[in-house]
Design a protein around this motif. Structure first.
Motif, mmCIF file in Angstrom:
data_model
loop_
_atom_site.group_PDB
_atom_site.id
_atom_site.type_symbol
_atom_site.label_atom_id
_atom_site.label_comp_id
_atom_site.label_asym_id
_atom_site.label_seq_id
_atom_site.Cartn_x
_atom_site.Cartn_y
_atom_site.Cartn_z
ATOM 1 N N SER A 60 35.376 89.111 145.944
ATOM 2 C CA SER A 60 34.308 88.965 144.952
ATOM 3 C C SER A 60 33.231 90.005 145.208
ATOM 4 O O SER A 60 32.868 90.264 146.361
ATOM 5 C CB SER A 60 33.695 87.564 145.031
ATOM 6 N N PHE A 61 32.700 90.593 144.143
ATOM 7 C CA PHE A 61 31.607 91.561 144.298
ATOM 8 C C PHE A 61 30.246 90.886 144.122
ATOM 9 O O PHE A 61 29.227 91.555 144.018
ATOM 10 C CB PHE A 61 31.744 92.739 143.320
ATOM 11 N N ASN A 62 30.242 89.537 144.076
ATOM 12 C CA ASN A 62 28.981 88.807 143.894
ATOM 13 C C ASN A 62 28.442 88.219 145.194
ATOM 14 O O ASN A 62 27.282 87.791 145.248
ATOM 15 C CB ASN A 62 29.155 87.679 142.874
ATOM 16 N N VAL A 63 29.279 88.143 146.243
ATOM 17 C CA VAL A 63 28.827 87.567 147.513
ATOM 18 C C VAL A 63 29.177 88.506 148.659
ATOM 19 O O VAL A 63 30.067 89.351 148.551
ATOM 20 C CB VAL A 63 29.471 86.177 147.763
ATOM 21 N N ASP A 64 28.449 88.343 149.759
ATOM 22 C CA ASP A 64 28.720 89.168 150.938
ATOM 23 C C ASP A 64 30.108 88.863 151.482
ATOM 24 O O ASP A 64 30.630 87.760 151.333
ATOM 25 C CB ASP A 64 27.676 88.880 152.038
ATOM 26 N N GLY A 65 30.695 89.863 152.117
ATOM 27 C CA GLY A 65 32.019 89.692 152.718
ATOM 28 C C GLY A 65 32.845 90.941 152.515
ATOM 29 O O GLY A 65 32.894 91.819 153.372
ATOM 30 N N GLY A 66 33.466 91.018 151.335
ATOM 31 C CA GLY A 66 34.326 92.170 151.074
ATOM 32 C C GLY A 66 33.688 93.259 150.232
ATOM 33 O O GLY A 66 34.211 94.372 150.145
ATOM 34 N N ARG A 67 32.572 92.948 149.615
ATOM 35 C CA ARG A 67 31.967 93.939 148.731
ATOM 36 C C ARG A 67 31.270 95.039 149.533
ATOM 37 O O ARG A 67 30.945 94.861 150.703
ATOM 38 C CB ARG A 67 30.963 93.280 147.791
ATOM 39 N N CYS A 68 31.042 96.167 148.896
ATOM 40 C CA CYS A 68 30.326 97.274 149.522
ATOM 41 C C CYS A 68 28.870 96.859 149.704
ATOM 42 O O CYS A 68 28.211 96.455 148.741
ATOM 43 C CB CYS A 68 30.425 98.518 148.645
ATOM 44 N N GLU A 69 28.389 96.941 150.920
ATOM 45 C CA GLU A 69 27.014 96.500 151.193
ATOM 46 C C GLU A 69 25.975 97.537 150.775
ATOM 47 O O GLU A 69 24.801 97.221 150.644
ATOM 48 C CB GLU A 69 26.865 96.166 152.682
ATOM 49 N N GLU A 70 26.420 98.782 150.576
ATOM 50 C CA GLU A 70 25.480 99.832 150.166
ATOM 51 C C GLU A 70 24.975 99.570 148.745
ATOM 52 O O GLU A 70 23.791 99.661 148.461
ATOM 53 C CB GLU A 70 26.175 101.192 150.231
ATOM 54 N N CYS A 71 25.910 99.235 147.830
ATOM 55 C CA CYS A 71 25.546 99.019 146.415
ATOM 56 C C CYS A 71 25.603 97.544 146.027
ATOM 57 O O CYS A 71 25.399 97.210 144.850
ATOM 58 C CB CYS A 71 26.460 99.827 145.498
ATOM 59 N N LYS A 72 25.899 96.650 147.017
ATOM 60 C CA LYS A 72 25.987 95.206 146.765
ATOM 61 C C LYS A 72 26.998 94.865 145.669
ATOM 62 O O LYS A 72 26.802 93.953 144.868
ATOM 63 C CB LYS A 72 24.612 94.639 146.377
ATOM 64 N N GLY A 73 28.112 95.631 145.635
ATOM 65 C CA GLY A 73 29.179 95.352 144.677
ATOM 66 C C GLY A 73 28.937 95.860 143.273
ATOM 67 O O GLY A 73 29.720 95.588 142.366
ATOM 68 N N GLU A 74 27.856 96.626 143.062
ATOM 69 C CA GLU A 74 27.556 97.156 141.720
ATOM 70 C C GLU A 74 28.383 98.398 141.394
ATOM 71 O O GLU A 74 28.637 98.700 140.234
ATOM 72 C CB GLU A 74 26.064 97.517 141.614
ATOM 73 N N GLY A 75 28.761 99.164 142.427
ATOM 74 C CA GLY A 75 29.487 100.416 142.192
ATOM 75 C C GLY A 75 28.562 101.594 141.983
ATOM 76 O O GLY A 75 29.000 102.739 141.907
ATOM 77 N N GLU A 76 27.267 101.293 141.837
ATOM 78 C CA GLU A 76 26.280 102.354 141.661
ATOM 79 C C GLU A 76 24.965 101.930 142.326
ATOM 80 O O GLU A 76 24.710 100.745 142.524
ATOM 81 C CB GLU A 76 26.047 102.665 140.186
ATOM 82 N N VAL A 77 24.170 102.920 142.678
ATOM 83 C CA VAL A 77 22.888 102.672 143.314
ATOM 84 C C VAL A 77 21.786 103.065 142.337
ATOM 85 O O VAL A 77 21.853 104.135 141.716
ATOM 86 C CB VAL A 77 22.747 103.480 144.624
ATOM 87 N N THR A 78 20.810 102.192 142.157
ATOM 88 C CA THR A 78 19.698 102.479 141.246
ATOM 89 C C THR A 78 18.525 103.043 142.040
ATOM 90 O O THR A 78 18.061 102.429 142.997
ATOM 91 C CB THR A 78 19.258 101.202 140.509
ATOM 92 N N VAL A 79 18.086 104.236 141.642
ATOM 93 C CA VAL A 79 16.941 104.876 142.278
ATOM 94 C C VAL A 79 15.747 104.727 141.353
ATOM 95 O O VAL A 79 15.759 105.218 140.218
ATOM 96 C CB VAL A 79 17.216 106.376 142.549
ATOM 97 N N GLU A 80 14.720 104.004 141.809
ATOM 98 C CA GLU A 80 13.534 103.792 140.984
ATOM 99 C C GLU A 80 12.686 105.057 140.968
ATOM 100 O O GLU A 80 12.284 105.561 142.008
ATOM 101 C CB GLU A 80 12.724 102.606 141.513
ATOM 102 N N MET A 81 12.442 105.580 139.786
ATOM 103 C CA MET A 81 11.677 106.815 139.616
ATOM 104 C C MET A 81 10.313 106.477 139.044
ATOM 105 O O MET A 81 10.208 105.860 137.986
ATOM 106 C CB MET A 81 12.401 107.774 138.676
ATOM 107 N N GLN A 82 9.260 106.875 139.743
ATOM 108 C CA GLN A 82 7.911 106.589 139.262
ATOM 109 C C GLN A 82 7.644 107.380 137.986
ATOM 110 O O GLN A 82 7.905 108.571 137.918
ATOM 111 C CB GLN A 82 6.887 106.969 140.333
ATOM 112 N N PHE A 83 7.142 106.704 136.949
ATOM 113 C CA PHE A 83 6.803 107.293 135.647
ATOM 114 C C PHE A 83 8.020 107.753 134.858
ATOM 115 O O PHE A 83 7.885 108.404 133.831
ATOM 116 C CB PHE A 83 5.820 108.475 135.794
ATOM 117 N N MET A 84 9.230 107.477 135.342
ATOM 118 C CA MET A 84 10.441 107.896 134.628
ATOM 119 C C MET A 84 11.450 106.754 134.618
ATOM 120 O O MET A 84 11.311 105.789 135.374
ATOM 121 C CB MET A 84 11.065 109.133 135.299
ATOM 122 N N ALA A 85 12.482 106.908 133.793
ATOM 123 C CA ALA A 85 13.541 105.902 133.754
ATOM 124 C C ALA A 85 14.295 105.919 135.083
ATOM 125 O O ALA A 85 14.439 106.961 135.719
ATOM 126 C CB ALA A 85 14.496 106.211 132.595
#
Length: 943
Positions: free
Chosen positions: A727-752
């Motif tokens: 499952s990509f919703n709980v800890d265990g087998g999912r990638c811990e870097e992206c928490k099972g999302e497959g992508e990482v969100t970078v928060e940009m100040q003043f931008m999307a």
């Protein structure tokens, strides 16, 4: 020497948009030429690659090129757009996509603002609007020096006249001191009664001065002279002085043969003792603090006492306890006082609330001199709100209600004093577009005002006509943009594009006929042709027969869906498609393939009656819904279908079955065999989940079984992996870097925010060791990326399949049956269209199997985004629900769905105020004989 193309050859190349090697999603290296400045329809089965070609290839590349053309500074704010997987696109124009999505949730965005019509209305009223006093009804004018001179010169020559100004004594200064100042300024006389007196004599006669502490100064005495420039110039100077000394007001007394005549002038914008705001654009803007209603701050609604909660059943009278909060021994005393004193004010206590006129309702709510009303009752509760029981009672009847000050128009009441032809802008925004169009077509102004507003009126009339042509004549300008359906929102954007008169662009539309009755399709085609004739390339993803017939060119994608599609099976004119095409589209257009009517008689197992429906534009209609059958509710756009089913039937059934219904539209009674229903399900086009983790395989509960299957594999047992590891919703087998999302969100100040592929798992969502576990040579990531059709082949292949595999097949088969075999198992819910989300919900109900109890399923336009062949599958799914004893109610326009119904409710005959009536109720074969039904005319060829 290089080859030079002739002008004719270059022009010939410029006439086409050429796509070479498109491989986006399921497109199989597509090569295609689309003519420029023409109307092209892309059709084919759902999932055949239409949107991938139109939006994900053509539009995406057009947008990317536009962004690349901007400066490096601007590009950093727009973010980087990935290049579509295509070898080359030649001759691409600037691209504009008009999709079905409602793009705004802004509570200030309305139909008027999104179409820009309201902006032009503000300009029109600011320029030529006349302000009228609410007291006398007279026009409010600010007099100029020229107005005074013109009035004076209407009298005969040599007429004696006197110019006076009422000069106030400033606070803190005595009359004697003020007279001294005036003498120093050169003034020598004042006017008292009918006499002209010397100012030096005013001091001893202070008791005879104006009671408000003012002195009537004589500014000038003159004899009227015509055609004398020197005289006119002198008089103009005197009038300027009079306005200054009189703080904006002056008077002229002319002595004629008939006696003294007095003319009053003011350069202050006032009338009847009221000072008015001068018309400006900001006065009519609800997004500006100056113009917004002070009570609701420009939103048009407030949290107040909700009429629907206070009087839930409007079919009863005040005497019979219509006012819910006046029931009981203690609060009943308020009702008693109304009943005992109503005869004094001639208030009808035995008349049902629904039949009370506006004056009578006003008496009940605001009270009279003889009894206190509902508002007084709630004011009493507020005064007692220190007690918990009163606070609870107040909260029970509070809700979002129309603002009492602006009546929902959002602007200050002062803006309502400005009128054009006795009509204020507050009245115009509540008119349906069809009536508004008639108002402006018949509007006649003075020559001066016509010249000022010529361009503005032209824009307003043009945009209103486009709204009517796309079938939205029933909307009003005050309608919230967020309350529109996807089809309505798209057609508004289409009319706005026409109004802007942009040329040389490529417009890509996603099924603009959605939510449109066949009667209005002809007008929509005229709009598409108008957009093309301006000099634009119009590309439409569409299934409608009429629009295909009106297209200059047709591209048919297929032959199947998902991995079986992605090819161009036909490219040419409509005539060539009918005669030479070889696809599902050709089969249904020629009649070789048909959607059959269900055979055999399906008897009703009961019925539900809904009486006195009066919500929105419904005209007190009563309908019946047979149980165990397919009922289709149809009618032109705006005829009242959604008000009847979504606004009344669905919440009323919820409440009757013991559920919670937050708000129910106005009706008299719901009766019939409700005891034979266990639940009611509303299957709409809202997303199946708000999270990016939500997907089809989790929604139909098949992912649980897939995870169990992977946990049963040998390597999993050896390593001790449980289903939770997959499952990509709980800890265990999912990638811990992206928490099972497959992508990482970078928060940009003043931008999307930036969404980057996870570097740890490369977008695969799971840890590497988990991906080593395979089932038939596929790991969990690869299984989530296959389509439903491929999954059924994968899990159902072989003579012996396990119990877990059988469960997976059982839960995925309804997705295939509803025409969704092309979607990927792990496809994010936010990438699904409204029609796809709706069919996934249907599939989840089908997957539940035979359950105890019978349900009523309500569908809102389920054919959205469906090809004829997919509609056939959808109707088969409907029959499966009916076979289990359930009942289905469908809001729909498609003739093939209407003909398959056992019961049809047709509303109309028109939309808006001209709709809301029951045109027909009965079997579809009888509907074709109904003269007043537009639906019947279009159904004739289908039966």
């Amino acid at each position: 020497m290089p080859n030079r193309k002739t002008a004719k050859e270059a022009k010939k190349e410029d006439d086409w948009i050429e796509i070479r090697g498109a491989r986006v999603h399921n497109l199989q290296n597509v090569h295609l030429k689309i003519p420029r400045d023409r109307l092209t329809v892309i059709t084919g089965l759902s999932g055949s690659g239409k949107s991938s070609l139109a939006f994900d290839t053509l539009f995406a590349e057009g947008q990317r090129r536009y962004v690349e053309s901007l400066s490096s500074y601007a590009r950093q704010f727009l973010g980087r757009m990935e290049k579509p997987d295509v070898d080359q696109i030649i001759g691409l124009s600037p691209a504009i996509a008009i999709e079905q999505k409602v793009n705004t949730r802004n509570p200030r965005s309305t139909v008027g603002t999104s179409t820009e019509i309201y902006d032009y209305l503000k300009l029109l009223y600011a320029r030529v609007g006349k302000t009228y006093s609410p007291i006398s009804g007279n026009e409010v004018k600010r007099h100029t020096v020229e107005d005074v001179l013109d009035a004076v010169h209407k009298y005969t020559e040599d007429t004696k006249a006197l110019l006076i100004a009422t000069n106030p004594i400033p606070p803190g200064r005595s009359a004697e001191e003020h007279i001294g100042v005036l003498l120093q300024q050169g003034f020598s006389r004042f006017f008292l009664g009918d006499e002209i007196l010397e100012l030096v004599d005013a001091a001893p006669r202070l008791d005879a001065l104006d009671q408000e502490g003012c002195i009537r100064l004589v500014i000038d005495r003159f004899v009227i002279k015509h055609n004398d420039d020197e005289h006119r110039s002198r008089l103009a100077d005197s009038v300027e002085t009079a306005f200054f000394e009189g703080e904006g007001a002056c008077s002229i007394i002319c002595y004629t043969d008939k006696g003294a005549e007095r003319l009053d002038f003011s350069n202050r914008f006032e009338q009847d003792g009221m000072t008015f705001d001068e018309p400006t654009i900001h006065l009519f803007s609800f997004n500006n603090p100056y113009g917004a209603c002070r009570t609701c701050e420009g939103f048009g609604s407030i949290i107040g006492i909700d009429e629907k909660l206070v009087i839930p059943d409007q079919s009863v009278s005040v005497y019979d306890d219509a006012v819910l909060c006046w029931r009981g021994e203690k609060m009943g005393k308020w009702k008693e006082k109304v009943v005992m004193n109503a005869y004094k004010s001639d208030f009808p206590i035995h008349k049902p609330y629904a039949e009370l006129n506006e004056t009578e309702r006003d008496q009940l709510w605001h009270g009279t001199k003889d009894f206190k009303g509902i508002y007084a009752f709630f004011k009493y509760l507020e005064e007692k709100s220190y007690k918990i029981q009163y606070r609870v009672m107040l909260s029970r009847y509070r809700g979002r209600t129309v603002c009492p000050d602006c009546r929902g128009s959002r602007i200050r009441k002062e803006a309502g004093y400005v009128k054009i032809k006795d009509t204020s802008i507050r009245e115009l925004v509540h008119m349906p577009v069809s009536k508004l169009s008639l108002f402006f077509d018949s509007l006649s102004l003075s020559k001066h005002d016509e010249e000022i507003s010529k361009r503005v009126l032209s824009e307003i009339r043009s945009r209103l006509s486009y709204l009517e042509k796309v079938g939205l004549g029933y909307l009003n300008l005050n309608r919230l943009s967020s309350s529109l359906s996807g089809g309505e929102s798209q057609r508004i954007n289409l009319s706005t594009s026409l109004g802007s008169s942009l040329v040389g662009s490529m417009y890509i539309l996603d099924e603009p006929s959605i939510g449109l009755h066949p009667r209005d399709t002809t007008r929509l085609i005229q709009v598409l042709h108008a957009l093309r004739d301006l000099g634009n390339t119009v590309i439409v993803v569409e299934h409608d027969e009429e629009i295909m017939d009106a297209a200059d060119r047709i591209v048919d994608m297929g032959p199947g869906a998902g991995y079986l599609g992605g090819k161009v099976v036909f490219e040419g004119t409509h005539e060539d498609l009918v005669h030479n095409g070889d696809s599902y589209t050709t089969g249904y257009l020629t009649g070789k393939l048909k959607i059959p009517r269900p055979t055999g008689e399906r008897n009703a197992t009961g019925k539900i009656m809904l009486t006195g429906a009066r919500e929105n534009n419904l005209k007190n209609i009563s309908v019946q819904i047979p149980l165990g059958q397919l009922t289709v509710v149809t009618g032109v756009s705006g005829s009242g279908k959604s008000s009847l089913i979504k606004g009344i039937l669905y919440p009323a059934l919820q409440k009757a079955l013991g559920g919670y219904a937050p708000e129910i539209g106005r009706f008299d009674e719901l009766k019939g065999d409700t005891n034979r229903i266990s639940s009611v399900e509303f299957v709409d086009q809202n997303p199946i989940g708000k999270s990016s983790r939500s997907n089809p395989v989790t929604y139909v509960k098949a992912f649980d079984e897939i995870r169990s299957l992977f946990a049963q594999q040998g390597l999993s047992k050896m390593r001790g992996y449980t289903p939770a590891y997959f499952s990509f919703n709980v800890d265990g087998g999912r990638c811990e870097e992206c928490k099972g999302e497959g992508e990482v969100t970078v928060e940009m100040q003043f931008m999307a925010d930036l969404h980057l592929v996870c570097e740890s798992c490369n977008g695969k969502r799971f840890r590497e060791e988990i991906l080593e576990v395979t089932y038939k040579e596929k790991n969990i990531y690869e299984v989530l990326n296959i389509t439903v059709d491929e999954a059924l082949e994968l899990f159902g292949k072989g003579t012996k399949i396990s119990a877990v595999e059988r469960k997976i097949v059982e839960k995925l088969t309804p997705l295939q049956d509803t025409g969704l075999g092309y979607i990927r198992l792990g496809q994010s819910s936010n990438t699904l269209s409204g029609g796809e989300a709706q069919r996934i919900k249907l599939a989840s109900f089908l997957a539940k199997g035979n359950q105890e109890g019978k349900s009523v399923f309500i569908f809102d336009e389920p054919t959205t985004g469906l090809h004829f062949h997919d509609i056939n599958k959808l109707l088969t799914s409907f029959q499966a629900l009916l076979d289990r004893g359930h009942s289905i109610v469908v809001i729909e326009h498609h003739p093939d769905v209407i003909k398959c119904a056992q019961h049809v409710i047709d509303l109309g005959p028109e939309g808006g105020d001209e709709g809301g009536r029951l045109v027909f109720q009965g079997k579809p074969e009888d509907l074709v004989n109904c003269k007043n039904s537009y639906t019947g005319k279009y159904l004739k060829g289908k039966l």
